[in-house]
Scaffold this motif. Structure first.
Motif, mmCIF file in Angstrom:
data_model
loop_
_atom_site.group_PDB
_atom_site.id
_atom_site.type_symbol
_atom_site.label_atom_id
_atom_site.label_comp_id
_atom_site.label_asym_id
_atom_site.label_seq_id
_atom_site.Cartn_x
_atom_site.Cartn_y
_atom_site.Cartn_z
ATOM 1 N N LEU A 306 0.833 -1.212 0.000
ATOM 2 C CA LEU A 306 0.000 0.000 0.000
ATOM 3 C C LEU A 306 0.868 1.263 0.000
ATOM 4 N N ARG A 307 1.949 1.240 0.758
ATOM 5 C CA ARG A 307 2.833 2.413 0.787
ATOM 6 C C ARG A 307 3.483 2.626 -0.578
ATOM 7 N N GLU A 308 3.915 1.521 -1.215
ATOM 8 C CA GLU A 308 4.538 1.648 -2.536
ATOM 9 C C GLU A 308 3.525 2.101 -3.573
ATOM 10 N N LEU A 309 2.302 1.609 -3.449
ATOM 11 C CA LEU A 309 1.228 2.015 -4.361
ATOM 12 C C LEU A 309 1.025 3.530 -4.294
ATOM 13 N N VAL A 310 0.957 4.070 -3.071
ATOM 14 C CA VAL A 310 0.759 5.511 -2.892
ATOM 15 C C VAL A 310 1.944 6.281 -3.468
ATOM 16 N N ARG A 311 3.155 5.793 -3.228
ATOM 17 C CA ARG A 311 4.342 6.477 -3.741
ATOM 18 C C ARG A 311 4.310 6.573 -5.251
ATOM 19 N N ARG A 312 3.950 5.427 -5.927
ATOM 20 C CA ARG A 312 3.924 5.418 -7.386
ATOM 21 C C ARG A 312 2.832 6.329 -7.935
ATOM 22 N N VAL A 313 1.680 6.339 -7.279
ATOM 23 C CA VAL A 313 0.597 7.212 -7.762
ATOM 24 C C VAL A 313 1.003 8.670 -7.634
ATOM 25 N N GLN A 314 1.525 9.058 -6.471
ATOM 26 C CA GLN A 314 1.869 10.464 -6.234
ATOM 27 C C GLN A 314 3.025 10.934 -7.119
ATOM 28 N N SER A 315 3.849 9.986 -7.581
ATOM 29 C CA SER A 315 4.957 10.376 -8.452
ATOM 30 C C SER A 315 4.508 10.628 -9.888
ATOM 31 N N ARG A 316 3.273 10.191 -10.241
ATOM 32 C CA ARG A 316 2.803 10.325 -11.632
ATOM 33 C C ARG A 316 1.697 11.355 -11.813
ATOM 34 N N VAL A 317 0.974 11.707 -10.760
ATOM 35 C CA VAL A 317 -0.170 12.603 -10.930
ATOM 36 C C VAL A 317 0.276 14.059 -10.870
ATOM 37 N N ARG A 318 -0.625 14.949 -11.243
ATOM 38 C CA ARG A 318 -0.349 16.379 -11.218
ATOM 39 C C ARG A 318 -0.366 16.898 -9.770
ATOM 40 N N GLY A 319 0.193 18.093 -9.588
ATOM 41 C CA GLY A 319 0.199 18.683 -8.252
ATOM 42 C C GLY A 319 -1.191 19.017 -7.744
ATOM 43 N N SER A 320 -2.123 19.270 -8.668
ATOM 44 C CA SER A 320 -3.486 19.602 -8.269
ATOM 45 C C SER A 320 -4.342 18.371 -7.986
ATOM 46 N N ALA A 348 -5.005 5.279 -17.477
ATOM 47 C CA ALA A 348 -4.421 4.177 -18.249
ATOM 48 C C ALA A 348 -2.898 4.160 -18.080
ATOM 49 N N ALA A 349 -2.276 5.345 -18.170
ATOM 50 C CA ALA A 349 -0.831 5.417 -17.975
ATOM 51 C C ALA A 349 -0.462 5.057 -16.547
ATOM 52 N N LEU A 350 -1.262 5.508 -15.618
ATOM 53 C CA LEU A 350 -1.006 5.206 -14.214
ATOM 54 C C LEU A 350 -1.160 3.714 -13.944
ATOM 55 N N HIS A 351 -2.166 3.103 -14.583
ATOM 56 C CA HIS A 351 -2.423 1.674 -14.402
ATOM 57 C C HIS A 351 -1.214 0.862 -14.839
ATOM 58 N N ALA A 352 -0.635 1.231 -15.953
ATOM 59 C CA ALA A 352 0.541 0.509 -16.453
ATOM 60 C C ALA A 352 1.715 0.654 -15.493
ATOM 61 N N THR A 353 1.893 1.874 -14.963
ATOM 62 C CA THR A 353 2.989 2.103 -14.011
ATOM 63 C C THR A 353 2.807 1.292 -12.747
ATOM 64 N N LEU A 354 1.594 1.198 -12.260
ATOM 65 C CA LEU A 354 1.343 0.505 -10.996
ATOM 66 C C LEU A 354 1.550 -1.011 -11.102
ATOM 67 N N GLN A 355 1.362 -1.540 -12.299
ATOM 68 C CA GLN A 355 1.445 -3.002 -12.454
ATOM 69 C C GLN A 355 2.767 -3.472 -13.079
ATOM 70 N N GLY A 362 8.216 -8.816 -3.719
ATOM 71 C CA GLY A 362 8.867 -9.505 -4.832
ATOM 72 C C GLY A 362 7.964 -9.871 -5.981
ATOM 73 N N GLU A 363 6.733 -9.514 -5.931
ATOM 74 C CA GLU A 363 5.809 -9.881 -7.001
ATOM 75 C C GLU A 363 5.104 -8.635 -7.517
ATOM 76 N N THR A 364 4.618 -8.724 -8.778
ATOM 77 C CA THR A 364 3.787 -7.653 -9.315
ATOM 78 C C THR A 364 2.398 -7.761 -8.705
ATOM 79 N N VAL A 365 1.686 -6.663 -8.787
ATOM 80 C CA VAL A 365 0.363 -6.588 -8.167
ATOM 81 C C VAL A 365 -0.632 -6.095 -9.200
ATOM 82 N N GLY A 366 -1.807 -6.719 -9.224
ATOM 83 C CA GLY A 366 -2.866 -6.262 -10.119
ATOM 84 C C GLY A 366 -3.625 -5.096 -9.504
#
Length: 405
Positions: A306-320, A348-355, A362-366
């Motif tokens: 969950l922490r990694e998921l949040v990190r990846r989302v926040q690194s790709r979205v806009r500041g707003s 769609a771009a975010l979905h690809a980054t998250l997976q 050690g595993e990918t997550v859907g």
């Protein structure tokens, strides 16, 4: 109004009140001091006149009253004192000395106005000194009066019965006035009047100097206290308050905004979009089969996901854009000023980054996402959330690991 502003207002009110109270007190003290100064000056003039009367009675009158057929005005103590003080007061503008009576021998010495009132006050009270403050010609005046009492039987020679008075005196002043006096009677008064303008002006100048100095001191103390309170009290309180506010809005595990904070921010964003006529979209996302991750790898691994998921989302979205954890593995992403097409492309771009890359265990997550656009008008946030949640449900029902909207 924040705490700092309220404290500054309170300190400022205390400072102004302190200066006003000190100014009022000092004004009273300075006025009393000015009055005392004028009273001392009046007393000096009165003592000078009294000394002239005594000198005339003891030393001048015996020398001049050698011829009973001739009346020597200079031998009269009141005349000598009044004349000498008149000459003295040429150097003291506004100061005057008079000897007045209710029944004087010389009509020029008739007590009228405030003089008559003071003589009557001396007669009725029996005191040795009275004073009055009046306004005359635009300035404040102090009147000081002492009684003229018949304490010497020699006075009755001229002021008792007219037949006993010197012929020359009656010829000069007539026998209609200044007679009938009695021993111990207060027949008139010595009156000194002085303007209070100069002492009061000095007191006013001293008051302004005091107020300027007091304001400078109070301002220095105010600024010093303000700086000290800001450093010792306000900054720690503000920091602590900010930390509490952050903790109240932030999810402790992932550092994303918690459900309460997200809903408050989303309501505010929706109000701005409605007021400005802007578009707004929202995405719901969660981890596919998150329970299996916890069961197979432990809850620590699930928390790391969950922490990694949040990190990846926040690194790709806009500041707003705003990411919030609604609960468990369910998250919401608010996309201000974004149409449905733009939201689909971003998700769609975010979905690809998250997976694409493995997570800490050690595993990918859907990841499944559901996207919806605010329909404008009066549509509430709850309706927008429900449509995005339905899109997320459709993504899971159609096989998971995809973005629907």
């Amino acid at each position: 109004m924040n705490l700092k502003t309220r404290l500054n207002i309170a300190l400022g009110a205390c400072a102004v009140s302190a200066v006003l109270l000190a100014g009022l007190y000092m004004r009273g003290q300075l006025r009393e001091r000015a009055l005392a100064e004028v009273q001392r000056e009046a007393e000096l003039h009165m003592e000078a006149a009294t000394a002239l009367r005594s000198y005339t009675a003891d030393h001048v009158r015996p020398l001049l009253n050698t011829d009973p057929t001739h009346f020597q005005v200079a031998a009269v103590p009141s005349f000598a004192a009044t004349t000498a003080m008149h000459e003295l007061h040429r150097r003291y503008p506004g100061v005057s000395y008079r000897e007045v009576a209710l029944n004087p021998t010389n009509p020029a010495n008739q007590a009228t106005g405030i003089h008559a009132e003071m003589v009557e006050a001396l007669r009725s009270s029996g005191v040795d000194t009275i004073q009055r403050q009046t306004f005359e010609n635009g300035q404040e005046m102090l009147y000081v009066a002492k009684p003229l009492r018949v304490n010497d039987a020699a006075c009755l020679t001229c002021h008792g019965e007219p037949a006993a008075a010197p012929t020359a005196m009656r010829a000069l002043y007539s026998d209609q006035h200044g007679f009938g006096w009695r021993m111990g009677e207060t027949v008139g008064a010595q009156v000194v009047s002085l303007p209070m303008t100069v002492p009061l002006e000095r007191a006013q100048q001293s008051l302004w100097q005091f107020l300027i100095g007091a304001c400078a001191v109070v301002l220095t103390v105010f600024l010093t206290l303000n700086a000290m309170l800001r450093r010792v009290l306000l900054n720690p309180i503000a920091s602590h308050h900010g930390e509490l506010h952050r903790q109240a809005r932030e999810d402790e595990l992932t550092r994303a905004i918690n459900r309460r904070g997200f809903l408050e921010a989303a309501e505010a964003a929706l109000a701005r979009a409605r007021a400005n006529g802007e578009q707004l979209s929202l995405a719901m996302l969660d981890v596919d089969r998150f329970k299996q991750i916890n069961d197979q790898h432990g809850h620590a691994a699930g928390d790391a996901v969950l922490r990694e998921l949040v990190r990846r989302v926040q690194s790709r979205v806009r500041g707003s854009d705003l990411l919030g954890r609604l609960g468990g593995d369910e998250f919401a992403l608010l996309l201000p000023d974004a149409s449905l097409d733009h939201a689909r492309q971003l998700c769609a771009a975010l979905h690809a980054t998250l997976q694409r890359e493995p997570y800490p265990h050690g595993e990918t997550v859907g990841i499944s996402l559901g996207v919806a656009q605010w329909q404008g008008g009066s549509e509430a946030l709850s309706c927008l959330l429900a449509r995005a949640d339905q899109a997320l449900y459709d993504a899971k029902r159609s096989g998971r690991g995809r973005c629907v909207g």
